[in-house]
Scaffold this active site. Sequence first.
Site, PDB file in Angstrom:
ATOM      1  N   ASP A   1       6.089   4.727  -1.649  1.00 15.13           N
ATOM      2  CA  ASP A   1       5.134   5.558  -0.923  1.00 15.13           C
ATOM      3  C   ASP A   1       5.009   6.899  -1.657  1.00 15.13           C
ATOM      4  OD1 ASP A   1       3.429   6.465   1.020  1.00 15.13           O
ATOM      5  OD2 ASP A   1       4.945   6.634   2.603  1.00 15.13           O
TER       6      ASP A   1
ATOM      7  N   GLU B   1       1.113   9.200  -5.158  1.00 16.13           N
ATOM      8  CA  GLU B   1      -0.192   9.670  -5.680  1.00 16.13           C
ATOM      9  C   GLU B   1      -0.047  10.626  -6.844  1.00 16.13           C
ATOM     10  OE1 GLU B   1       0.721   9.426  -2.558  1.00 16.13           O
ATOM     11  OE2 GLU B   1      -0.603   7.852  -1.848  1.00 16.13           O
TER      12      GLU B   1
ATOM     13  N   ASP C   1      -2.047   5.969   5.854  1.00 16.67           N
ATOM     14  CA  ASP C   1      -1.792   6.389   7.233  1.00 16.67           C
ATOM     15  C   ASP C   1      -3.064   6.392   8.082  1.00 16.67           C
ATOM     16  OD1 ASP C   1       0.694   6.664   6.238  1.00 16.67           O
ATOM     17  OD2 ASP C   1       0.728   8.842   6.216  1.00 16.67           O
TER      18      ASP C   1
END
Lengths: 584, 497
Positions: free
Chosen positions: A186, A189, A260
């Site tokens: 996770d 990015e 999310d």
Amino acid sequence: ESGTIDLFVMLGEDPKAVAKEYALLTGFQALPQEFSLGYHQCRWNYKDEADVKQVDEGFDTHDIPYDTLWLDIEHTDGKKYFTWDRSLFPNPVQMQEGLKAKGRKMVTIIDPHIKRDNGYHVHKDAEAQGLYVKDGSGSKPYEGWCWPGSVSYLDFFNPNTLQYWADKFSFDQYEGSTDILYTWNDMNEPSVFNGPEVTMKKQALHYGDVEHRDVHNLYGMQVAKGTWHGQAKRLSKRPFVLTRSFFAGSQRFGAMWTGDNKAEWGHLRDSVPMLLSMGICGFPFAGADVGGFFGDPNQELLLRWYQVGAFYPFFRGHGHIDTKRREPWLFGEPWTSLIREAIRTRYRLLPYVYTLFYEAATEGVPVMRPLYFEFPGDKTVAAKDDEFMFGDSVLVKPVVEEGATTASVYFPQGQWYDWQTFHKFEGPRTATVKAPLEKIPIYFRGGRIVPTKERARRNSLVMKKDPYTLYVVLDAGKTASGSIYLDDGESMNSKLKRVEFSFAKMVLTAQTVQDTGFEVANVIERVVIVGLGSTEQLSAMSAVSVSGGQKTAMSLVVSGPNRDVLIVRKPDVPIAGEWEIKFN
Amino acid sequence: MVCFTTIQFLLLAVSHCAAVLGKEAGSVRARGVAPNDLALYSGSSFKCRDGSLEIESSKVNDDYCDCEDGSDEPGTSACSVGKFYCINKGFESKTLPSSRVNDGICDCCDGSDEWKAPAARCEDTCLSEAREKYQDQINKLDVFRRGIEARRKLEEEGAKVIAQKESEKTEARSKMSEAEQSVAELKVKVEQLQAVVDAQSSTASNDDSEKAKAGEEEEEGAAQGGGGGGNDNTAQGGEEEQESFPYPKEYAAPDAAAAEGDEEGEKFPYPKEYAAPPSGGGESGEEGGEEQFPYPKEYAAPPADAGREGEGSAAASEQAAENEQEERNSGEDASQEEDTTTPEMKELAEAKQKLRDAESEVRSLKSKVEATDKYPSNAALVALYEKCFEKTVRQYTYEVCLFKDSYQKEGSSRTRLGNYDSYDEETKKMSFKNGQVCWNGPARSLTVALECGAETVLGNVDEPSKCVYETTLKTPVVCNHDEAKKLEEIVKAIQQG
């Protein structure tokens, strides 16, 4: 703002041909392990070993299948990945063995930001070996802020970092990990809470003095790649990595999810076009958090989400730490039973789903397909994204409106059959169908043969030996075809078999079209033939199977609510073999 | 130790049992069938138990699902709605969903659900499980016996408390009408004097004294609402309102609906720094176009970077707000300075004081009259009324005061998990609600499940969802004879095989 744009134009006679060209350029979907196509249960966070046990047992108590239990960031010691909070998880190995004994798996989260803590071995190594992304000056590591507080980011463009990272997954280095433990990447990015646009500053320097601005979009893929290689190194099985950040090519390293989302009807609705986009972008193994990450779904939303999520290529329930518990049985009846049905629907279809993933891995086609993929000549479906094809044989109409009791379904050219009532729809037409809470509007496409496993089990692993059911759904010319892909469901280079089924001229034929020596003993316990004739015609029928020169009379049952479905009862022919069943 | 001989006895009983059941369980058709249902499976044909279909008996347990209700396959996994019955000789029989049959995992202690596997796959663990259960029941029974004994003592204590309160109640009742009379008289007197004083001051047309009067009335109202025993309805209503909005009331929305709206951050009609929860990095989102930070505050970005408010400050301001709230709850008292420049004013002030005294007397009498109303019907529980119990879990110490409140303590900080809300005699659960509001979350709440124990001890505190706490309280208060008798019967039944 950086570099030049490479433009590739792919020409093909239909969407499938273009999809394959794209896959040849960027890579094919990695064939997942079968377990990862089952249901995943996640939450931020399952708090401790007792909680894990309780949730695991909850599924058994309520006879709801699931394959994988997930642990989010709170399982770590101070958000230092590859560690465990030992006050909450004193015996992670024992915990995983408990899951393994029931055929289940576990996933832990491992993020690429590293806590700047001199007692943390990964940080110490990264400092000593220069594995971090550098600050603009190039002299010291870039520092940012993420879950653990002050962090630096491993530079996955540095081959040494990739190597180092891959080694971290070895059983002796990742303490408390076992061979059923897989990984979730996770925040790749990369997410930097105090950075510009919540990411890394553009001047940060990567390996070879490349500025972050030039490789930002690639960073997430590199993280998943490193993780993939780490798992591949420690286990001969296919890795499973879920990533949030991805790029063209990330499909080679596992699955992605849409991040999310919110527990709102609009987010359920939008998940469909989002995942359809992922499919046509060559990354079929994609899902959205079932139930919605932020906020508390009401029972109806949660149920409808499971009913749609059962057809997400990646099927995982997940929720934020501030939300109320929402494991499938917490809302009482009828919700528990209805959610159980939705999850079981996924499991029944697993043989078909696995075959679709094989196709994705070899042909580059999506699992979840926009209608135009299957019906490129039908202009009315060009922009349609409120229903979709699940593979080439199943049409799914998601119900995404609160309080809906009906749904409007567009049926393209051909014959379509409600998968439960076998009610027929002749396309092209739009029909309003009943869609009460208990109904998932799913339709078999005429002319297709779909392999399923109808027995309820607690996960995909223990379904292995179960017999198959074949749905033979005939088109107007009373023909149908389909196939199944069979292998051990987990090995990197498994032996395999591919079998094609066809129905024509009143004969159902099985033919093995590819065989590298995979041994499989499962039989077919039921053949369901849809669209063959009227009750009277069916009642007068008889059938024999011909296998290896031996003829056996078949037991036939006329079935279905309208008594227009013919069932071959216990043909017991092998799923992988050469045989025929002739109908008279 | 004591039960050693009984275990020996148990073993004998078990082997006897096995011999009887063994005969019946032999045939394929009977596999997975409960003994009571065997007759249904013994005919030459079989009727699905829902009556939907009749099939040849050879199709029973032939590993193909014919009946929609799954009743033709009690011994296989063929029907997804089927049920498998394990005899579990020597221990309790069990009914499993058919999904467990031959899935390679041992579910029945006799291993019968894995009948396809080699016998070694699932060891017969029924006897050891029976022993464990037996020991467990013996232990439980012991706890019950001691608990019931302890409960008797608590009941006596509770009865004494009730008797004491009852006598106070009788006494208070008798004084009540007199006290109420004197309040009424004093009210008249105050009104008359007030009229005189007003006449005097109206000539002076003094704005300040108007203001003083308004303030005074408000003060009295507040004293009546929040100051007294705290157990009448107005007082509780007042408290709840204060707690749902943990800031000075002048910042609260004008009506209840709007006040609720503020939790979603939309309808709150005042500057946002007053809206709960205190803003972290996120508040800027609505106006600045930046995403609100939707995670717990401890993950928010550090101070002094990228224009966000820091984690530290957010945490501090929340803590400050919480402290402030606590302070406000504990001390709400303001004595009013009276203007006594004229004799009438002085007399008025004295009369008012007397009225306040008389009113306070009425309140005190009233609370005595109502004192026993709030007691639970369980006299033993009365003995624990407002008693506090503590449990330390990791870095936290939890304090639960029955019928009062509950806190989570860490070092010097106290977080209220909730005020007493209700006790359900049926489920034996006590709930505490409207605790301090969590950042990004609900108001904290706690549910305490009372279970029979030899003494009163608070159990581990769990937080299954954010800010929703659960615990157990082992206590003699809920040990009852019926359950003890049931346990005795179970133990006896085990002893007799």
